[in-house]
Structures are given as structure tokens and as C-alpha cells.
Design an enzyme around this catalytic site. Structure first.
Site, PDB file in Angstrom:
ATOM      1  N   LYS A   1      -9.257   2.340   2.094  1.00  0.00           N
ATOM      2  CA  LYS A   1      -8.742   1.758   0.813  1.00  0.00           C
ATOM      3  C   LYS A   1      -9.105   0.154   1.028  1.00  0.00           C
ATOM      4  O   LYS A   1      -9.657  -0.346   0.316  1.00  0.00           O
ATOM      5  CB  LYS A   1      -7.425   1.805   0.577  1.00  0.00           C
ATOM      6  CG  LYS A   1      -6.700   1.161  -0.512  1.00  0.00           C
ATOM      7  CD  LYS A   1      -5.165   1.232  -0.526  1.00  0.00           C
ATOM      8  CE  LYS A   1      -4.849   2.542  -0.083  1.00  0.00           C
ATOM      9  NZ  LYS A   1      -3.378   3.013  -0.609  1.00  0.00           N
TER      10      LYS A   1
ATOM     11  N   SER B   1      -2.456  -8.255  -1.680  1.00  0.00           N
ATOM     12  CA  SER B   1      -1.796  -8.762  -0.396  1.00  0.00           C
ATOM     13  C   SER B   1      -3.127  -9.379   0.407  1.00  0.00           C
ATOM     14  O   SER B   1      -2.632 -10.600   1.032  1.00  0.00           O
ATOM     15  CB  SER B   1      -1.562  -7.534   0.410  1.00  0.00           C
ATOM     16  OG  SER B   1      -0.271  -7.168   0.156  1.00  0.00           O
TER      17      SER B   1
ATOM     18  N   GLY C   1       5.210  -4.209   1.988  1.00  0.00           N
ATOM     19  CA  GLY C   1       6.066  -2.993   1.522  1.00  0.00           C
ATOM     20  C   GLY C   1       5.522  -1.632   1.295  1.00  0.00           C
ATOM     21  O   GLY C   1       4.251  -1.622   1.335  1.00  0.00           O
ATOM     22  N   ASP C   2       6.411  -0.712   0.967  1.00  0.00           N
ATOM     23  CA  ASP C   2       5.835   0.580   0.536  1.00  0.00           C
ATOM     24  C   ASP C   2       7.100   1.410   0.093  1.00  0.00           C
ATOM     25  O   ASP C   2       8.376   0.479  -0.207  1.00  0.00           O
ATOM     26  CB  ASP C   2       5.424   1.456   1.664  1.00  0.00           C
ATOM     27  CG  ASP C   2       4.464   2.785   1.209  1.00  0.00           C
ATOM     28  OD1 ASP C   2       3.485   2.660   0.445  1.00  0.00           O
ATOM     29  OD2 ASP C   2       5.064   3.835   1.430  1.00  0.00           O
TER      30      ASP C   2
ATOM     31  N   GLN D   1      -5.545   3.990   4.441  1.00  0.00           N
ATOM     32  CA  GLN D   1      -5.585   2.655   4.287  1.00  0.00           C
ATOM     33  C   GLN D   1      -6.940   1.781   4.758  1.00  0.00           C
ATOM     34  O   GLN D   1      -7.246   0.875   4.250  1.00  0.00           O
ATOM     35  CB  GLN D   1      -4.582   1.826   5.011  1.00  0.00           C
ATOM     36  CG  GLN D   1      -3.878   0.361   4.636  1.00  0.00           C
ATOM     37  CD  GLN D   1      -3.037   0.501   3.498  1.00  0.00           C
ATOM     38  OE1 GLN D   1      -2.357   1.409   3.263  1.00  0.00           O
ATOM     39  NE2 GLN D   1      -3.479  -0.466   2.618  1.00  0.00           N
TER      40      GLN D   1
ATOM     41  N   ASN E   1       8.385   0.766  -7.654  1.00  0.00           N
ATOM     42  CA  ASN E   1       7.365  -0.397  -8.141  1.00  0.00           C
ATOM     43  C   ASN E   1       6.216   0.047  -8.681  1.00  0.00           C
ATOM     44  O   ASN E   1       5.838  -0.624  -9.754  1.00  0.00           O
ATOM     45  CB  ASN E   1       7.128  -1.287  -6.883  1.00  0.00           C
ATOM     46  CG  ASN E   1       6.000  -2.322  -6.874  1.00  0.00           C
ATOM     47  OD1 ASN E   1       4.894  -1.891  -6.816  1.00  0.00           O
ATOM     48  ND2 ASN E   1       6.451  -3.648  -7.262  1.00  0.00           N
TER      49      ASN E   1
ATOM     50  N   LYS F   1      -0.270   1.324   9.240  1.00  0.00           N
ATOM     51  CA  LYS F   1       0.944   1.856   8.463  1.00  0.00           C
ATOM     52  C   LYS F   1       1.936   1.849   9.153  1.00  0.00           C
ATOM     53  O   LYS F   1       1.895   2.039  10.540  1.00  0.00           O
ATOM     54  CB  LYS F   1       0.579   2.984   7.734  1.00  0.00           C
ATOM     55  CG  LYS F   1       1.526   3.422   6.491  1.00  0.00           C
ATOM     56  CD  LYS F   1       1.009   2.683   5.212  1.00  0.00           C
ATOM     57  CE  LYS F   1       2.005   2.869   3.990  1.00  0.00           C
ATOM     58  NZ  LYS F   1       1.548   2.349   2.853  1.00  0.00           N
TER      59      LYS F   1
ATOM     60  N   LYS G   1      -3.767  -3.904   8.388  1.00  0.00           N
ATOM     61  CA  LYS G   1      -3.033  -4.382   7.120  1.00  0.00           C
ATOM     62  C   LYS G   1      -2.595  -3.133   6.507  1.00  0.00           C
ATOM     63  O   LYS G   1      -3.304  -2.297   6.294  1.00  0.00           O
ATOM     64  CB  LYS G   1      -3.835  -5.028   6.336  1.00  0.00           C
ATOM     65  CG  LYS G   1      -3.286  -5.465   4.919  1.00  0.00           C
ATOM     66  CD  LYS G   1      -2.773  -6.765   4.936  1.00  0.00           C
ATOM     67  CE  LYS G   1      -1.814  -7.295   3.927  1.00  0.00           C
ATOM     68  NZ  LYS G   1      -0.344  -6.780   4.198  1.00  0.00           N
TER      69      LYS G   1
ATOM     70  N   THR H   1      -0.171  -2.996  -7.856  1.00  0.00           N
ATOM     71  CA  THR H   1      -0.591  -1.718  -7.558  1.00  0.00           C
ATOM     72  C   THR H   1      -0.547  -0.900  -8.828  1.00  0.00           C
ATOM     73  O   THR H   1      -1.453  -0.311  -9.342  1.00  0.00           O
ATOM     74  CB  THR H   1       0.490  -1.142  -6.575  1.00  0.00           C
ATOM     75  OG1 THR H   1       0.371  -2.009  -5.378  1.00  0.00           O
ATOM     76  CG2 THR H   1      -0.011   0.334  -6.275  1.00  0.00           C
TER      77      THR H   1
HETATM   78  P1  NDP Z   1       9.141   2.668  -4.489  1.00  0.00           P
HETATM   79  O1  NDP Z   1      10.184   3.017  -3.184  1.00  0.00           O
HETATM   80  O2  NDP Z   1       9.549   1.437  -5.180  1.00  0.00           O
HETATM   81  O3  NDP Z   1       9.457   4.034  -5.641  1.00  0.00           O
HETATM   82  C1  NDP Z   1       9.235   5.336  -4.839  1.00  0.00           C
HETATM   83  C2  NDP Z   1       9.701   6.258  -6.094  1.00  0.00           C
HETATM   84  O4  NDP Z   1       9.129   7.432  -5.903  1.00  0.00           O
HETATM   85  C3  NDP Z   1      11.141   6.298  -6.379  1.00  0.00           C
HETATM   86  O5  NDP Z   1      11.353   6.637  -7.737  1.00  0.00           O
HETATM   87  C4  NDP Z   1      11.402   7.410  -5.650  1.00  0.00           C
HETATM   88  O6  NDP Z   1      12.644   8.194  -6.057  1.00  0.00           O
HETATM   89  C5  NDP Z   1      10.130   8.355  -5.707  1.00  0.00           C
HETATM   90  N1  NDP Z   1       9.924   9.372  -4.587  1.00  0.00           N
HETATM   91  C6  NDP Z   1      10.283   8.792  -3.367  1.00  0.00           C
HETATM   92  N2  NDP Z   1       9.853   9.916  -2.268  1.00  0.00           N
HETATM   93  C7  NDP Z   1      10.044  10.993  -3.316  1.00  0.00           C
HETATM   94  C8  NDP Z   1      10.107  12.295  -2.973  1.00  0.00           C
HETATM   95  N3  NDP Z   1       9.865  12.923  -1.994  1.00  0.00           N
HETATM   96  N4  NDP Z   1      10.076  13.290  -4.025  1.00  0.00           N
HETATM   97  C9  NDP Z   1      10.105  12.686  -5.481  1.00  0.00           C
HETATM   98  N5  NDP Z   1      10.127  11.390  -5.489  1.00  0.00           N
HETATM   99  C10 NDP Z   1      10.244  10.505  -4.636  1.00  0.00           C
HETATM  100  O7  NDP Z   1       7.898   2.777  -3.830  1.00  0.00           O
HETATM  101  P2  NDP Z   1       6.456   2.417  -4.299  1.00  0.00           P
HETATM  102  O8  NDP Z   1       6.626   2.458  -5.961  1.00  0.00           O
HETATM  103  O9  NDP Z   1       6.004   1.116  -3.819  1.00  0.00           O
HETATM  104  O10 NDP Z   1       5.539   3.305  -3.729  1.00  0.00           O
HETATM  105  C11 NDP Z   1       5.204   4.695  -4.569  1.00  0.00           C
HETATM  106  C12 NDP Z   1       3.867   5.049  -4.007  1.00  0.00           C
HETATM  107  O11 NDP Z   1       2.914   4.405  -4.010  1.00  0.00           O
HETATM  108  C13 NDP Z   1       3.762   5.693  -2.479  1.00  0.00           C
HETATM  109  O12 NDP Z   1       3.035   6.620  -2.325  1.00  0.00           O
HETATM  110  C14 NDP Z   1       3.359   4.458  -1.914  1.00  0.00           C
HETATM  111  O13 NDP Z   1       2.829   4.604  -0.684  1.00  0.00           O
HETATM  112  C15 NDP Z   1       2.379   4.218  -3.000  1.00  0.00           C
HETATM  113  N6  NDP Z   1       1.827   2.876  -2.971  1.00  0.00           N
HETATM  114  C16 NDP Z   1       2.433   1.719  -3.216  1.00  0.00           C
HETATM  115  C17 NDP Z   1       1.936   0.445  -3.083  1.00  0.00           C
HETATM  116  C18 NDP Z   1       2.950  -0.843  -3.424  1.00  0.00           C
HETATM  117  O14 NDP Z   1       2.299  -1.956  -3.609  1.00  0.00           O
HETATM  118  N7  NDP Z   1       4.092  -0.652  -3.229  1.00  0.00           N
HETATM  119  C19 NDP Z   1       0.647   0.242  -2.680  1.00  0.00           C
HETATM  120  C20 NDP Z   1      -0.282   1.320  -2.503  1.00  0.00           C
HETATM  121  C21 NDP Z   1       0.330   2.745  -2.623  1.00  0.00           C
HETATM  122  P3  NDP Z   1      14.082   7.897  -5.440  1.00  0.00           P
HETATM  123  O15 NDP Z   1      14.600   6.594  -5.993  1.00  0.00           O
HETATM  124  O16 NDP Z   1      14.808   8.973  -5.962  1.00  0.00           O
HETATM  125  O17 NDP Z   1      13.760   7.826  -3.915  1.00  0.00           O
END
Ligand code: NDP
Length: 449
Positions: A117, A381, A168-169, A114, A243, A129, A93, A212
Site C-alpha cells: 500500500k 500520513s 492510528g487504526d 502495508q 473513522n 503494523k 510506517k 482514508t
Molecule cells: P475505528 O476504530 O474508528 O472503527 C472501527 C469500526 O469497525 C467500528 O464501527 C467498530 O465497531 C467496527 N468493528 C471493529 N471490529 C469489528 C468486528 N470484529 N466486527 C464488526 N465490526 C467491527 O477504526 P477505523 O475506522 O480507523 O478502521 C476501520 C478499518 O479501516 C480497519 O480495517 C482499519 O485497518 C482500516 N484502515 C484505517 C485507516 C485509518 O486511517 N483509520 C487507514 C487504512 C485502513 P465497534 O465500535 O462495535 O467496535
């Protein structure tokens, strides 16, 4: 202690030799090994059965070509991956990430993390992943759909409701999950819970979208409660605007805190008056519907946009890194400490560099590592999988309560294993040990696999 340090260095040098150039993977394994190797020093069975060595080698890695056609009729070639890390305590997962900087090293680190976690959530889920170097940014919905369909055409051979359940991620939100699920359904002629984070119309769970971000704030709340403190009235620094950032902000605002910052890959905005509910609604619409840049917030509300920078130079009480890995350097950690921050809850995966973690711990600042702090997403999830198996949908209030309870249990578990002789709680150590024990004991039960 010296013996432990030598063992850790020896272990990591072997890992680096076997996995050259995979810096993020080395970093994630180091972070765990530094807690686990001293912990198993007086537990010879884990050493004899080589549990840490086996845990640092994924069960399998699938790499495949993904071809699709863009709107101009050009044929594009991308690389797809699925890292199935460990399924000792349940089906694989873990999310799918679509981002141009996706590499095998990044996905191996994420799959490794993961596993721990998912164990921490208390639910029966293994770790995995996957993703691709495809960049959804700037693509039309038709292009994203064609890419997702091509990606799933290969991935579908390797996943299944009892085998491997992606989610998603970064870069994979509701739209992408819809395209991926639709293609799987078409290929197999089966409607099963092979993905989580689905739309409510086709097997999704209430509060999965929020889980999250909310969970990261609940973790913060629990750490503060233990210090007889609360979130109310605190200033918060949030990075990212996707997100996790959006729902972390929503929960902070609900609990009476003032959110000062948001960012994306082009820079950050600082709103000294606080990002309230209405301003947050503007960001959600900007990012989710208009797919715009965070700099537009600065023009809309007359605040400063800091191009190419991260928000850690701004003074704030609570810190929620919610964008990506390695976004708090040791120097930025020192700045946050100097500016009086009292706690960090990691919404993103591994957002703090090792030197930054050491700085927070040295300053005895509350630090909740990602594998604990952002586990709320995968926990819901897991509950989505249960609902799919039973073909029912639970009530939102029920899930809200379950998420709150799971985060409290994760906190208490980490606090139990992480309490040090001076009373400081090393949540990183606690999370690593609590996550490790369940997986390791299952591996012992299976013998040599
Ligand atoms: P989203 O794609 O919804 O948002 C990602 C955000 O991070 C955007 O604002 C993006 O900016 C920014 N970002 C991405 N890459 C970079 C970078 N290299 N430098 C600066 N900013 C960056 O992703 P999520 O919110 O889902 O995920 C965010 C984090 O949370 C990740 O590390 C993910 O692995 C982790 N996570 C997410 C979960 C979930 O349920 N969604 C669960 C557990 C962990 P821009 O729009 O400019 O790309």
C-alpha cells in the site's frame, strides 16, 4: 497457467509450514502471490533473488508485555506488538490497533499489506503494523491513558522519525495518539514526528482524519469515471461507524449519493430515507464523544436495527466495507451481486474473503482492493511526516488537492497493470504488481539482505 497455479500452491504450503495457524497472514500473502508469481514468471532476476520469499518474512517482530493499573487498582497485563515488515523504500510506517482480537497473524497480515500500500502511494514509506489486545471499549479515559503510557514506554525503544512512524487504526484515534505522543515526548525529551494522526496543536496535518474515508470514495469515483458513470444519485452501503466509515459517508453525501447503512460490532442500521448530513453528525457525536452503540441511531430516527448482522443483505449500488477484515463472505458477495451492486471500494483492510473477491471478479464487478482504496490515509500520513520534518503546516486546500491527485494516480497505476484481454480491469492484480515493483527493485539494488 497450470505451472503458475502449482507454483502458488507450493509457495503457500511453505508459508503455512513456517507460520502455522496464522490464517489472516496466509490469506493476505496468497492474495498477493496469486498476482505476483505469474507476473515474475518471465522475470528470472526476481526469482533468483527470492524476492517474494523474502517479502513474506517480516524484517523483525517485537513482542512485549504491557502492564497497567485499572480504576479499581487491579494490575492488568496485555501483550504489545510491532511488526516491522519492510523498509526498502522508506522508514517503517503503519498503524497501531487496540482490539481484543488482535493476534500476531492479524498484525503480520496488516504489515505485509502495508508494504504494498505504502509503495502504491508513491511516497517513501516502508510497511509496518502494531498494536495490542487491549480493549479501549468501556474503559475510562484514565485507564486508556495509563495503558497508552505503558505501551509507549516499551515501543519508544523501537520507533523514530527516520526509523518507524506508527499511526492510528481500529481503537486508536485522536485521544490515544495524544497519550502515546505525550509519553514519547516525556521519555525522550524530544518533539519529533514519531507518530502521525496527531492533533493540529502538536504537529498534525490538515485532512489526515478525513483522508482514508475520502480516499476510498475518490477511488470509487475514478473507477466509475472510467465507465463514464458517477457517484451522484447512487445508493451506498457502508459498514463500520468509526473513522473510515464516517468520512466515506461524508464524501458520498457531498457527491450526491444516498447512504443507507452503518454498522458496528453489534449489528447494522438501515435507513431507507438516507443518512443525510445531520444524521451523520448524530453518528459522529454518538461514536466519537458519547462512545455509544449504532443501535441508538435506530431509536433516534425510527429505523430498523439488525442485531448481529452485516449490511450486505440490503440492495445498494456502491459498497464500502469500512469496519474490519473478512466481513464480506463469498455468500454475502453473491447476495450483493444478485441485488445489483456495481462496485466495491474497500475502506477497511482485507474486508472481503478470497471467495468473495473471486465472486466479484467473476461477475466483472468493479473491485478496488484495500491496499489501493484505503491508501489515502497513509498517503496523508506521509505528507504529515514531510510537514513535521520541515516544521511547517501546509494549507488544507493544498492537501485536499494532493490527496485527490494521489488517489487518481493510484487508480491509474492499478488500471494500467490490471487491464485484462477482455477489457475488464482487475484492480487487485494491478495494485499488487504496481506496489510490488518498486519495493522489489529497491531490494534488488541492496543485494542480499
Ligand atoms: P475505528 O476504530 O474508528 O472503527 C472501527 C469500526 O469497525 C467500528 O464501527 C467498530 O465497531 C467496527 N468493528 C471493529 N471490529 C469489528 C468486528 N470484529 N466486527 C464488526 N465490526 C467491527 O477504526 P477505523 O475506522 O480507523 O478502521 C476501520 C478499518 O479501516 C480497519 O480495517 C482499519 O485497518 C482500516 N484502515 C484505517 C485507516 C485509518 O486511517 N483509520 C487507514 C487504512 C485502513 P465497534 O465500535 O462495535 O467496535
Amino acid at each position: 497457467m497450470q505451472a503458475s497455479l502449482e507454483k502458488i500452491e507450493h509457495f503457500i504450503s511453505g508459508l503455512k509450514r513456517r507460520n502455522p495457524g496464522e490464517h489472516e497472514f496466509h490469506q493476505a500473502v496468497y492474495e498477493v502471490a496469486a498476482s505476483i508469481l505469474p507476473f515474475i514468471e518471465d522475470k528470472p532476476i526476481y526469482q533468483k533473488m527470492q524476492i517474494m520469499e523474502r517479502l513474506s518474512e517480516p524484517d523483525r517482530i517485537i513482542i512485549f508485555r504491557v502492564c497497567w493499573e485499572d480504576d479499581e487498582g487491579n494490575i492488568r497485563t496485555q501483550r504489545g506488538y510491532r511488526v516491522q515488515h519492510n523498509n526498502s523504500i522508506g522508514p517503517y510506517k503503519g498503524g497501531l490497533r487496540f482490539h481484543p482480537n488482535v493476534t500476531l497473524s492479524i498484525l503480520k497480515f496488516l504489515a505485509f499489506e502495508q508494504t504494498f500500500k505504502n509503495s502504491l502511494t508513491g511516497l517513501p514509506m516502508g510497511g509496518a503494523k502494531g498494536g495490542s489486545d487491549f480493549n479501549p471499549k468501556g474503559k475510562s479515559s484514565g485507564e486508556v491513558m495509563r495503558f497508552c503510557q505503558s505501551f509507549m514506554t516499551e515501543l519508544s525503544r523501537h520507533i523514530g522519525a527516520n526509523k518507524d512512524v506508527p499511526a492510528g487504526d481500529i481503537g486508536v484515534g485522536a485521544r490515544e495518539i495524544g497519550y502515546l505522543f505525550g509519553q514519547h515526548k516525556r521519555l525522550t525529551n524530544e518533539f519529533t514526528g514519531i507518530l502521525t494522526g496527531k492533533g493540529m496543536e502538536f504537529g498534525g496535518s490538515p485532512i489526515r482524519t478525513e483522508a482514508t474515508g475520502y480516499g476510498a470514495v475518490y477511488m470509487m469515483e475514478e473507477m466509475l469515471i472510467l465507465k463514464a458513470d458517477s457517484i451522484e444519485g447512487k445508493t451506498c452501503l457502508i459498514s463500520g461507524s468509526g473513522n473510515v466509515a464516517q468520512y466515506a459517508a461524508e464524501k458520498c453525501i457531498q457527491l450526491g449519493a444516498k447512504v443507507l447503512t452503518f454498522s458496528d460490532s453489534s449489528g447494522f442500521i438501515y435507513d431507507p430515507n438516507g443518512i443525510d448530513k445531520d444524521k451523520l453528525a448524530y453518528i459522529v457525536d454518538l461514536k466519537n464523544n458519547k462512545r455509544g452503540r449504532i443501535s441508538e441511531y435506530a431509536n433516534e430516527f425510527g429505523v430498523e436495527f439488525y442485531e448481529g448482522q452485516r449490511p450486505w443483505s440490503i440492495p445498494g449500488d456502491l459498497v464500502f466495507p469500512c469496519a474490519t477484515q473478512n466481513e464480506i463472505s463469498p455468500e454475502e458477495a453473491e447476495t450483493l451481486i444478485k441485488n445489483g451492486c456495481i462496485a466495491i471500494s474497500e475502506g477497511a483492510n482485507m474486508p472481503t474473503e478470497l471467495g468473495g473477491i473471486r465472486a466479484f471478479q467473476k461477475a466483472k464487478i468493479l473491485f478496488a482492493p484495500s491496499k489501493a482504496a484505503n491508501a489515502g490515509g497513509v498517503a496523508v500520513s506521509g505528507l504529515e511526516m514531510s510537514q513535521n520534518s520541515a516544521r511547517i503546516t501546509w494549507k488544507e486546500e493544498e492537501l485536499q488537492k494532493l490527496l485527490r491527485d494521489i488517489m487518481q494516480k493510484i487508480h491509474n497505476n492499478c488500471a494500467e497493470y490490471g487491464r485484462e484481454s477482455d477489457g475488464y480491469i482487475n484492480y487487485l492484480k494491478g495494485a499488487n504488481i504496481a506496489g510490488f515493483t518498486k519495493v522489489a527493485d529497491a531490494m534488488l539494488a541492496y543485494g542480499v539482505l
